[in-house]
Motif scaffolding. Structure first.
Motif, PDB file in Angstrom:
ATOM      1  N   LEU A 190       0.857  -1.188   0.000  1.00  0.00           N
ATOM      2  CA  LEU A 190       0.000   0.000   0.000  1.00  0.00           C
ATOM      3  C   LEU A 190       0.888   1.231   0.000  1.00  0.00           C
ATOM      4  N   GLY A 191       0.826   2.004  -1.043  1.00  0.00           N
ATOM      5  CA  GLY A 191       1.584   3.245  -1.099  1.00  0.00           C
ATOM      6  C   GLY A 191       3.083   3.053  -1.095  1.00  0.00           C
ATOM      7  N   ILE A 192       3.559   1.985  -1.769  1.00  0.00           N
ATOM      8  CA  ILE A 192       4.997   1.727  -1.850  1.00  0.00           C
ATOM      9  C   ILE A 192       5.400   1.817  -3.315  1.00  0.00           C
ATOM     10  N   SER A 193       6.403   2.656  -3.607  1.00  0.00           N
ATOM     11  CA  SER A 193       6.779   2.827  -5.009  1.00  0.00           C
ATOM     12  C   SER A 193       7.702   1.705  -5.468  1.00  0.00           C
ATOM     13  N   GLY A 194       8.454   1.118  -4.538  1.00  0.00           N
ATOM     14  CA  GLY A 194       9.276  -0.027  -4.916  1.00  0.00           C
ATOM     15  C   GLY A 194      10.714   0.330  -5.227  1.00  0.00           C
ATOM     16  N   ALA A 195      11.453   0.745  -4.206  1.00  0.00           N
ATOM     17  CA  ALA A 195      12.890   0.958  -4.361  1.00  0.00           C
ATOM     18  C   ALA A 195      13.550  -0.394  -4.635  1.00  0.00           C
ATOM     19  N   PRO A 196      14.682  -0.432  -5.337  1.00  0.00           N
ATOM     20  CA  PRO A 196      15.328  -1.718  -5.623  1.00  0.00           C
ATOM     21  C   PRO A 196      15.571  -2.544  -4.371  1.00  0.00           C
ATOM     22  N   GLN A 197      15.981  -1.884  -3.283  1.00  0.00           N
ATOM     23  CA  GLN A 197      16.254  -2.628  -2.047  1.00  0.00           C
ATOM     24  C   GLN A 197      14.974  -3.225  -1.475  1.00  0.00           C
ATOM     25  N   HIS A 198      13.862  -2.551  -1.708  1.00  0.00           N
ATOM     26  CA  HIS A 198      12.585  -3.095  -1.236  1.00  0.00           C
ATOM     27  C   HIS A 198      12.171  -4.278  -2.104  1.00  0.00           C
ATOM     28  N   LEU A 199      12.354  -4.154  -3.406  1.00  0.00           N
ATOM     29  CA  LEU A 199      11.976  -5.245  -4.314  1.00  0.00           C
ATOM     30  C   LEU A 199      12.812  -6.489  -4.060  1.00  0.00           C
ATOM     31  N   GLN A 200      14.058  -6.298  -3.606  1.00  0.00           N
ATOM     32  CA  GLN A 200      14.883  -7.469  -3.256  1.00  0.00           C
ATOM     33  C   GLN A 200      14.241  -8.275  -2.131  1.00  0.00           C
ATOM     34  N   GLY A 201      13.567  -7.579  -1.239  1.00  0.00           N
ATOM     35  CA  GLY A 201      12.947  -8.263  -0.107  1.00  0.00           C
ATOM     36  C   GLY A 201      11.732  -9.072  -0.495  1.00  0.00           C
ATOM     37  N   ILE A 202      11.113  -8.766  -1.657  1.00  0.00           N
ATOM     38  CA  ILE A 202       9.901  -9.496  -2.028  1.00  0.00           C
ATOM     39  C   ILE A 202      10.121 -10.363  -3.257  1.00  0.00           C
ATOM     40  N   VAL A 203      11.394 -10.658  -3.522  1.00  0.00           N
ATOM     41  CA  VAL A 203      11.716 -11.458  -4.701  1.00  0.00           C
ATOM     42  C   VAL A 203      11.037 -12.834  -4.646  1.00  0.00           C
ATOM     43  N   GLY A 204      10.914 -13.392  -3.433  1.00  0.00           N
ATOM     44  CA  GLY A 204      10.347 -14.728  -3.309  1.00  0.00           C
ATOM     45  C   GLY A 204       8.837 -14.771  -3.313  1.00  0.00           C
ATOM     46  N   CYS A 205       8.169 -13.626  -3.351  1.00  0.00           N
ATOM     47  CA  CYS A 205       6.702 -13.624  -3.255  1.00  0.00           C
ATOM     48  C   CYS A 205       6.092 -13.977  -4.606  1.00  0.00           C
ATOM     49  N   GLU A 206       5.149 -14.895  -4.559  1.00  0.00           N
ATOM     50  CA  GLU A 206       4.543 -15.356  -5.799  1.00  0.00           C
ATOM     51  C   GLU A 206       3.534 -14.339  -6.319  1.00  0.00           C
ATOM     52  N   HIS A 207       2.701 -13.829  -5.436  1.00  0.00           N
ATOM     53  CA  HIS A 207       1.670 -12.873  -5.836  1.00  0.00           C
ATOM     54  C   HIS A 207       1.948 -11.527  -5.188  1.00  0.00           C
ATOM     55  N   VAL A 208       1.949 -10.493  -6.000  1.00  0.00           N
ATOM     56  CA  VAL A 208       2.153  -9.148  -5.467  1.00  0.00           C
ATOM     57  C   VAL A 208       0.994  -8.269  -5.920  1.00  0.00           C
ATOM     58  N   ILE A 209       0.421  -7.542  -4.976  1.00  0.00           N
ATOM     59  CA  ILE A 209      -0.629  -6.588  -5.289  1.00  0.00           C
ATOM     60  C   ILE A 209      -0.094  -5.209  -4.912  1.00  0.00           C
ATOM     61  N   ALA A 210      -0.200  -4.255  -5.819  1.00  0.00           N
ATOM     62  CA  ALA A 210       0.320  -2.921  -5.535  1.00  0.00           C
ATOM     63  C   ALA A 210      -0.811  -1.909  -5.626  1.00  0.00           C
ATOM     64  N   VAL A 211      -0.870  -1.022  -4.643  1.00  0.00           N
ATOM     65  CA  VAL A 211      -1.784   0.120  -4.696  1.00  0.00           C
ATOM     66  C   VAL A 211      -0.913   1.353  -4.578  1.00  0.00           C
ATOM     67  N   ASN A 212      -0.881   2.155  -5.625  1.00  0.00           N
ATOM     68  CA  ASN A 212       0.020   3.300  -5.625  1.00  0.00           C
ATOM     69  C   ASN A 212      -0.543   4.355  -6.566  1.00  0.00           C
ATOM     70  N   THR A 213      -0.221   5.618  -6.275  1.00  0.00           N
ATOM     71  CA  THR A 213      -0.744   6.689  -7.127  1.00  0.00           C
ATOM     72  C   THR A 213       0.089   6.874  -8.391  1.00  0.00           C
ATOM     73  N   ASP A 214       1.326   6.374  -8.374  1.00  0.00           N
ATOM     74  CA  ASP A 214       2.232   6.603  -9.494  1.00  0.00           C
ATOM     75  C   ASP A 214       2.161   5.441 -10.483  1.00  0.00           C
ATOM     76  N   LEU A 215       1.707   5.736 -11.681  1.00  0.00           N
ATOM     77  CA  LEU A 215       1.572   4.681 -12.688  1.00  0.00           C
ATOM     78  C   LEU A 215       2.921   4.086 -13.060  1.00  0.00           C
ATOM     79  N   HIS A 216       3.981   4.890 -12.953  1.00  0.00           N
ATOM     80  CA  HIS A 216       5.282   4.448 -13.435  1.00  0.00           C
ATOM     81  C   HIS A 216       6.168   3.898 -12.320  1.00  0.00           C
TER      82      HIS A 216
END
Lengths: 256, 428
Positions: free
Chosen positions: B371-397
């Motif tokens: 919720l409201g996470i843009s996804g910094a590379p270091q953050h994405l490293q932490g969720i590499v193992g997650c099969e399903h990801v749902i994102a809610v964010n205001t920034d399309l890009h």
């Protein structure tokens, strides 16, 4: 109820010296909550490492004298069989789920339960007395933090999981005060530790570390499932539908 | 595009006139089309189109020559309706059928909640490897407990499709009751009745327990916690991972997590196997354990108190969330473990233990709701193992929107109350 904790010939991960296995230290703390005077049972060369169990809460320790590399199961089975026939028979036999520093097959409790004809429960994280006399309630660890609560009639063999509560603090004076009995074993038993315990016929060689599989996420394309600027209600509905479609969670009946 | 493949050399040979001393070709001889090899013609364009991984602005091709799994094929056919997914590699069947297996390999899968876990797929992959070893022709039998399917009777079909895609040729449902000794007795009769070449278990939970019970019942050695498995040898560590033993793949083995690749080729058929011929066999293991177990009750884990590395579903808050009371209420209602991004933890709005990412916890959860996470590379490293990801964010890009399986471009602050309201209506 009388409790016996099986103590294995564990080795320290770094120094390789005889030590008390962490799982068995946990088993001792579980046993001490049920029995004011739990006893340890060890089959092996001496009491060098396992005597630390006395400092963690054991009241006494029986050491069955066995030569190096001998199979401990027959000696343990014979000792426990004799104990089970007596007046104050042990109700619970506790063990760690795997050895540390040895063959690490985790088979000894099962072989022992089979030899004694007792039921066995694996991966206990909590033990308490059942409501009826002579029963025990065992919480088994399962995946994702779930627990399975099993009520079992005693006597039984129970193995302890690493998620069990941490061991009691070590007290040196208690270890000095504890009584260690060295018992001779009845007959000489053949060397079966190599073949009989599941290590197979393979030759031991230095370990080579192998990488585990990488956990790469699925490259699920966002473009196919992208919703730009939906109403909050619509977004909430989409999220819950996605969770249910993929079997993550079910939240009752969310259909209108 | 299913024209048979031409054989130019063969055609040339038939056109050759060898009567005179010099080799001559009768170019006019049109009828002399040589017997085609029978293989359909390759279509490189179609293969390139099929190996296109993502529909993003930058094209990515996966040319690792693997067959599409059924799931990917379905996704592919929806994206490119002009090309049939099954015709991408002509000559290869859409379903792999082993009619008369030369031998059997058992893979014991837990399938908790009717879903195959990552580890279950790895166990099936290991069994598939052993079944295809040498001359191949072996069949993988997925052994599941009766309870795993009974709980999801409505989704029974889905379940079996999942097993097929994971590499199971046959499915055997064990009717052994809930008690471990009952399961091991049922397993023993199945092993005695079908005499598989290998039995592969997961070195975790009930699988590990069942493997040891079976080993004792059969009086056969167990090769536990295999670290490295090939068709020729299985290797396991011992003495605190200071030594190892390698031998030809034994009959009974348990495999460690993340040690075998899951199967990713053509789906297998996952045919239901009948218990008929050996239902009454082998009562040798029926000991008095069942009578000793008085009651069994399963207590689900409380996600709020689980650690992030243990849980299966994480709801995480980032800079786009300001109402943390609503966020915590939402996590409790969703029955998820709350997490947070680094920004939120730095601000002291969530405890440091909740941080997800390279310097926090690397998750192994199945699902991640950001919720409201843009996804910094270091953050994405932490969720590499997650099969399903749902994102809610205001920034399309945002990078998180690109990573997500369900991406919603909206304000997380407005979506949270709507979710809470919907969950309240559902009575969750």
């Amino acid at each position: 109820m009388k409790t016996v904790v099986l103590l294995s010939d564990a080795r320290h991960a770094i120094s390789g010296r005889a030590t008390l296995s962490g799982l068995e230290a946990r088993a001792i703390s579980l046993a001490a909550a049920l029995d004011p005077a739990p006893r340890g049972l060890h089959a092996g060369g001496g009491a060098e490492g396992v005597s630390a169990g006395l400092g963690h809460g054991l009241q006494g320790l029986d050491v069955l004298d066995l030569p190096e590399g001998a199979d401990p199961v027959p000696a343990l089975a014979a000792h426990l069989q004799a104990a089970l026939g007596k007046n104050d028979a042990p109700g619970i036999v506790l063990a760690g789920r795997r050895g540390e520093g040895g063959l690490e097959t985790g088979l000894v409790p099962y072989l022992l339960a089979d030899a004694l004809g007792l039921p066995i429960l694996a991966d206990a994280v909590a033990l308490r007395q059942g409501e009826a006399a002579g029963t025990l309630v065992v919480d088994q660890a399962m995946q994702k933090g779930a627990r399975r609560r099993v009520t079992i009639r005693l006597p039984a063999v129970v193995t302890v999981h690493p998620l069990a509560p941490p061991p009691r603090p070590f007290a040196y004076a208690k270890m000095r005060r504890g009584e260690i009995r060295f018992l001779p074993t009845a007959e000489a038993i053949g060397d079966t530790a190599g073949g009989g315990n599941g290590s197979g016929s393979g030759e031991e060689r230095p370990h080579r570390a192998r990488p585990k599989l990488m956990r790469t996420g699925g490259t699920a394309a966002g473009a196919h499932n992208l919703h730009v600027g939906p109403e909050p209600e619509e977004a909430a509905r989409l999220i819950l539908d996605y969770l249910e479609a993929n079997g993550i969670r079910r939240y009752g009946d969310t259909r209108g | 595009m299913s024209r048979p493949r031409r054989d130019p050399r063969g055609e040339r040979a038939t056109k050759t006139i060898t009567a005179a001393g010099r080799i001559r070709l009768d170019v006019a001889l049109r009828a002399a089309r040589a017997a085609a090899s029978g293989r359909p013609r390759r279509d490189p364009w179609r293969e390139w189109a099929a190996s296109l991984v993502d529909e993003t602005h930058r094209k990515r091709y996966d040319r690792s020559q693997r067959q599409m799994s059924r799931e990917e094929a379905a996704r592919f056919s929806t994206v490119r309706d002009t090309i049939e997914a099954t015709a991408i590699s002509p000559g290869q069947p859409a379903l792999r059928v082993i009619e008369k297996p030369a031998f059997l390999v058992f893979a014991v899968v837990e399938a908790a909640g009717g879903r195959l876990s990552r580890f279950d797929r790895q166990v099936l992959g290991a069994a598939r490897l052993l079944a295809d070893a040498g001359d191949g022709g072996g069949a993988v039998v997925a052994v599941i407990a009766a309870g795993a399917t009974a709980g999801d009777a409505a989704r029974g079909d889905d379940h079996e499709t999942g097993l097929g895609a994971a590499g199971a040729d046959r499915v055997l449902v064990l009717e052994g009751g809930a008690s471990p000794s009952g399961r091991s007795a049922a397993m023993l009769s199945a092993v005695e009745g079908l005499s598989p070449r290998h039995v592969v278990f997961a070195e975790d939970g009930d699988g590990a327990d069942l493997a040891r019970r079976l080993s004792v019942c059969l009086g056969e050695a167990l090769f536990p916690a295999v670290e490295h498995l090939t068709a020729r040898q299985a290797v396991r560590a011992l003495r605190h991972a200071k030594a190892e033993i390698g031998l030809a793949p034994p009959r009974l083995m348990t495999i460690g997590e993340d040690r075998a690749k899951p199967y990713e080729a053509i789906p297998c058929e996952a045919r239901r196997l009948d218990l008929g011929p050996f239902a009454g066999a082998g009562g040798t293991a029926a000991r008095g354990d069942d009578s000793a177990i008085l009651s069994v009750e399963i207590i689900p884990g409380d996600p709020a108190r689980l650690s992030l590395s243990e849980t299966d579903f994480v709801v995480s808050a980032g800079n786009g969330v300001s109402d943390f009371t609503a966020f915590r209420a939402l996590a409790a209602k969703l029955r998820a473990t709350p997490g947070a991004s680094r920004v939120v933890c730095d601000a002291g709005l969530m405890p440091r233990a909740a941080q997800v990412g390279a310097s926090g916890t690397v998750l192994s959860a199945d699902c991640y709701l950001a919720l409201g996470i843009s996804g910094a590379p270091q953050h994405l490293q932490g969720i590499v193992g997650c099969e399903h990801v749902i994102a809610v964010n205001t920034d399309l890009h945002a990078a998180m929107i690109e990573r997500a399986g369900l991406a919603i471009v909206a304000d997380a602050q407005r979506v949270m109350p709507a979710l809470l309201k919907l969950l309240g209506e559902a009575g969750a």
